[in-house]
Write an enzyme that holds these catalytic residues in place. Structure first.
Site, PDB file in Angstrom:
ATOM      1  CE  LYS A   1      -2.040   4.801  -1.238  1.00  0.00           C
ATOM      2  NZ  LYS A   1      -2.567   4.363  -0.012  1.00  0.00           N
TER       3      LYS A   1
ATOM      4  CG  ASP B   1      17.403  13.619  -8.738  1.00  0.00           C
ATOM      5  OD1 ASP B   1      17.389  12.606  -9.464  1.00  0.00           O
ATOM      6  OD2 ASP B   1      17.158  14.757  -9.170  1.00  0.00           O
TER       7      ASP B   1
ATOM      8  CG  HIS C   1      -2.206   0.691   1.000  1.00  0.00           C
ATOM      9  ND1 HIS C   1      -2.629   1.702   1.832  1.00  0.00           N
ATOM     10  CD2 HIS C   1      -3.152   0.553   0.043  1.00  0.00           C
ATOM     11  CE1 HIS C   1      -3.782   2.147   1.407  1.00  0.00           C
ATOM     12  NE2 HIS C   1      -4.128   1.470   0.323  1.00  0.00           N
TER      13      HIS C   1
END
Length: 129
Positions: free
Chosen positions: A75, A80, A73
């Site tokens: 996100k 960089d 789950h």
């Protein structure tokens, strides 16, 4: 890490749902500019009709499936080795246009390093898509 460090000029993604064409295109465009892009997605993306997984893979972006959890789950994007993008925002059109979501952008190399360590742990038990 600095942009010249281990994670420089790179975007590492973990996502539960990934159907956003603009985000997928931006990742492919970045890869074409020489930015290293790798994506880990939840196992549900194997069966979804409209998923960015196939598009990304077909465009040469490595995509992995994290099936080691009931739901992967996460996100998250680590950019960089300096920036973490996270929150409730799934990388979907619905999240962008319909849902109540939050998105946090944190510019902190130390935190980015911790997120990358977590990304690498999930990559270890993920399978190529």
């Amino acid at each position: 890490m600095t942009p010249s460090g281990k994670f420089g000029r790179a975007v590492y993604v973990q996502a539960y749902s990934f159907t956003s064409a603009p985000i997928a295109k931006a990742l492919v465009d970045a890869a074409r500019r020489g930015v290293k892009v790798e994506v880990i997605l939840d196992k549900s993306q194997r069966k979804e009709t409209y998923t960015g997984a196939t598009f990304l893979r077909n465009e040469g972006v490595p995509v992995y499936i994290d099936a080691a959890h009931a739901i992967a789950h996460n996100k998250v994007m680590v950019i960089d080795g300096q920036t973490v993008v996270t929150g409730s925002f799934n990388f979907t059109k619905a999240a962008q246009e319909k849902n109540g979501e939050n998105l946090l952008i944190i510019r902190d190399a130390g935190l980015a390093k911790l997120y990358m360590e977590n990304w690498e742990q999930h990559r270890q038990h993920s399978e190529e898509y």
